[in-house]
Motif scaffolding. Structure first.
Motif, short mmCIF file in Angstrom:
data_model
loop_
_atom_site.label_atom_id
_atom_site.label_comp_id
_atom_site.label_asym_id
_atom_site.label_seq_id
_atom_site.Cartn_x
_atom_site.Cartn_y
_atom_site.Cartn_z
N LYS A 32 1.99 -27.31 41.15
CA LYS A 32 0.82 -26.80 40.23
C LYS A 32 -0.87 -27.85 40.13
CE LYS A 32 -0.30 -28.76 35.46
NZ LYS A 32 -0.13 -29.80 34.94
N LEU A 36 -3.96 -25.56 40.49
CA LEU A 36 -5.32 -25.88 40.73
C LEU A 36 -5.73 -26.23 41.12
CD1 LEU A 36 -3.50 -27.82 37.10
CD2 LEU A 36 -4.46 -25.64 36.82
N SER A 40 -9.36 -23.91 40.46
CA SER A 40 -11.25 -24.29 40.68
C SER A 40 -11.90 -24.14 41.57
CB SER A 40 -10.55 -26.04 40.11
OG SER A 40 -11.51 -26.72 40.29
#
Length: 67
Positions: A32, A36, A40
């Protein structure tokens, strides 16, 4: 760059600039946190490199591969 993307015409119709951007990432691990962080960075880079004001973004699509 002028970011006034709505233009009033004589007949009161509004025109809006529409653009599509595409990008991809790979991450070192299937976690995760890594996903992310990579996503981003991708979004920030697309926005900065293409000079896109945040208020002009209406949607973002994310897809993944089966691996």
């Amino acid at each position: 760059m002028d970011h006034n993307y709505l233009t009033l015409k004589k007949d009161a119709e509004y025109l809006m600039r529409v653009r599509g951007l595409r990008g991809a990432i790979t991450v070192a691990e299937n976690s995760k946190e890594a996903i992310l962080e990579g996503a981003s960075l991708l979004l920030k880079t697309l926005i900065e490199e293409n000079d896109v004001p945040l208020e002009e973004i209406c949607s973002v699509f994310f897809t993944v591969t089966p691996d």
